[in-house]
Design a protein around this motif. Structure first.
Motif, short mmCIF file in Angstrom:
data_model
loop_
_atom_site.label_atom_id
_atom_site.label_comp_id
_atom_site.label_asym_id
_atom_site.label_seq_id
_atom_site.Cartn_x
_atom_site.Cartn_y
_atom_site.Cartn_z
N ALA A 214 0.81 -1.22 0.00
CA ALA A 214 0.00 0.00 0.00
C ALA A 214 0.84 1.27 0.00
O ALA A 214 0.29 2.37 0.13
CB ALA A 214 -0.94 0.01 1.21
N ASP A 215 2.15 1.14 -0.16
CA ASP A 215 3.03 2.32 -0.06
C ASP A 215 2.60 3.47 -0.96
O ASP A 215 2.51 4.62 -0.52
CB ASP A 215 4.48 1.93 -0.40
CG ASP A 215 5.18 1.25 0.76
OD1 ASP A 215 4.54 1.00 1.79
OD2 ASP A 215 6.40 0.96 0.62
N THR A 216 2.36 3.17 -2.22
CA THR A 216 2.06 4.24 -3.18
C THR A 216 0.80 4.99 -2.79
O THR A 216 0.77 6.23 -2.81
CB THR A 216 1.91 3.66 -4.59
OG1 THR A 216 3.14 3.04 -4.98
CG2 THR A 216 1.59 4.76 -5.59
N VAL A 217 -0.24 4.26 -2.42
CA VAL A 217 -1.49 4.90 -2.04
C VAL A 217 -1.32 5.73 -0.77
O VAL A 217 -1.84 6.84 -0.66
CB VAL A 217 -2.61 3.86 -1.85
CG1 VAL A 217 -3.91 4.53 -1.41
CG2 VAL A 217 -2.82 3.07 -3.13
N GLU B 117 0.41 8.93 -1.62
CA GLU B 117 -0.46 9.83 -2.38
C GLU B 117 -1.57 10.44 -1.52
O GLU B 117 -1.89 11.62 -1.67
CB GLU B 117 -1.09 9.06 -3.55
CG GLU B 117 -0.11 8.70 -4.65
CD GLU B 117 -0.75 7.85 -5.73
OE1 GLU B 117 -1.89 7.39 -5.52
OE2 GLU B 117 -0.11 7.64 -6.78
N ARG B 118 -2.14 9.66 -0.62
CA ARG B 118 -3.32 10.11 0.12
C ARG B 118 -3.03 10.66 1.51
O ARG B 118 -3.76 11.52 2.00
CB ARG B 118 -4.32 8.95 0.25
CG ARG B 118 -5.00 8.54 -1.04
CD ARG B 118 -6.03 7.46 -0.78
NE ARG B 118 -7.03 7.88 0.21
CZ ARG B 118 -7.99 7.08 0.68
NH1 ARG B 118 -8.08 5.82 0.25
NH2 ARG B 118 -8.86 7.52 1.57
N PHE B 119 -1.97 10.15 2.13
CA PHE B 119 -1.81 10.42 3.56
C PHE B 119 -0.46 11.01 3.94
O PHE B 119 -0.11 11.03 5.13
CB PHE B 119 -2.05 9.13 4.36
CG PHE B 119 -3.41 8.52 4.17
CD1 PHE B 119 -4.54 9.12 4.71
CD2 PHE B 119 -3.56 7.34 3.46
CE1 PHE B 119 -5.80 8.55 4.55
CE2 PHE B 119 -4.80 6.76 3.29
CZ PHE B 119 -5.94 7.36 3.84
N ARG C 195 6.28 4.08 7.95
CA ARG C 195 7.17 3.15 7.26
C ARG C 195 7.02 3.25 5.75
O ARG C 195 7.99 3.08 5.01
CB ARG C 195 6.90 1.73 7.75
CG ARG C 195 7.55 1.43 9.09
CD ARG C 195 6.96 0.20 9.78
NE ARG C 195 7.83 -0.26 10.86
CZ ARG C 195 7.96 0.36 12.04
NH1 ARG C 195 7.28 1.47 12.27
NH2 ARG C 195 8.76 -0.13 12.96
N SER C 196 5.81 3.51 5.30
CA SER C 196 5.58 3.66 3.87
C SER C 196 6.13 4.99 3.35
O SER C 196 6.78 5.04 2.30
CB SER C 196 4.09 3.56 3.57
OG SER C 196 3.58 2.28 3.86
N LEU C 197 5.86 6.06 4.08
CA LEU C 197 6.26 7.39 3.62
C LEU C 197 7.77 7.57 3.62
O LEU C 197 8.33 8.18 2.70
CB LEU C 197 5.61 8.46 4.50
CG LEU C 197 5.88 9.92 4.14
CD1 LEU C 197 5.41 10.23 2.71
CD2 LEU C 197 5.20 10.85 5.14
#
Length: 214
Positions: free
Chosen positions: A41-44, A47-49, A83-85
């Protein structure tokens, strides 16, 4: 799942598409969480959060913690969205102490107990294993105990998935007992690896990569 007027509704609806219903199919549930917790879900998220995650990391959303679901959403942001950002940088782990503090307080004030699904409770309790520190082993023992309880209370078709998370936490405990930290983070954090850690890293068999794969 959440009231549309709450500022954290979009976070929880995104991270928990099952909502509060316990009537979910085991295989899609496992595959969804395995994909999501391993960076799918990294890309989403970016983009969103991204702005929201930066705000949470700066303490701008601390007031959410007065509500059990708001506290859960903050833990999601600080423990997962960070962790994603900031994946591949030290900042990916910089929010772990804040997420841990939220989880500890929520155990004592009833917020954790108010959560109705096993996936809410699993995500809520992840900081106990993620955050490094002197009391890491004791926290992982607590994590194992919480996961055993979660597995027992999960719907019967989902129990094998949640029992696998008990084993996974036990595997993490072995790593912390051996090294006192998560060696797979050493390069990102600029830490020197001991020879035993180098061997472990080279093998590439990391317990955190086994989550929701049982």
């Amino acid at each position: 799942m959440t009231a549309a007027t709450t500022p954290w509704a979009n976070i929880l609806d995104f991270w928990f598409p099952e909502g509060c219903s316990l009537d979910v199919e085991a295989e899609p549930h496992r595959d969804h969480w395995s994909w999501r917790l391993h960076g799918g879900a990294d890309t989403v998220i970016v983009e969103r959060f991204a702005d929201l995650t930066r705000g949470a990391a700066s303490g701008e959303l601390d007031a959410w913690a007065v509500d059990p679901e708001g506290r859960l959403a903050l833990i999601v942001v600080l423990d997962q969205f960070s962790r994603s950002l900031w994946r591949g940088t030290p900042r990916a782990f910089a929010q772990d102490p804040a997420a841990l503090s939220l989880a500890i307080v929520g155990l004592s004030n009833g917020h954790y107990e108010s959560l109705k699904t096993p996936w809410f409770r699993i995500v809520y309790s992840q900081p106990f294993g993620h955050c490094e520190g002197a009391d890491h082993l004791q926290r992982i023992d607590l994590l194992i105990s919480l996961r055993e309880e979660i597995a027992l209370q999960a719907p019967v078709p989902l129990q094998p998935i949640y029992r696998s998370l008990v084993k996974q936490a036990g595997d993490v405990r072995k790593i912390i007992a051996a090294f006192g930290r998560h060696p797979h983070r050493n390069q990102v954090l600029g830490r020197q690896s001991a020879p035993e850690e180098e061997s472990y890293i080279a093998a590439g068999d990391f317990p955190h990569q086994r989550a929701f794969q049982g």
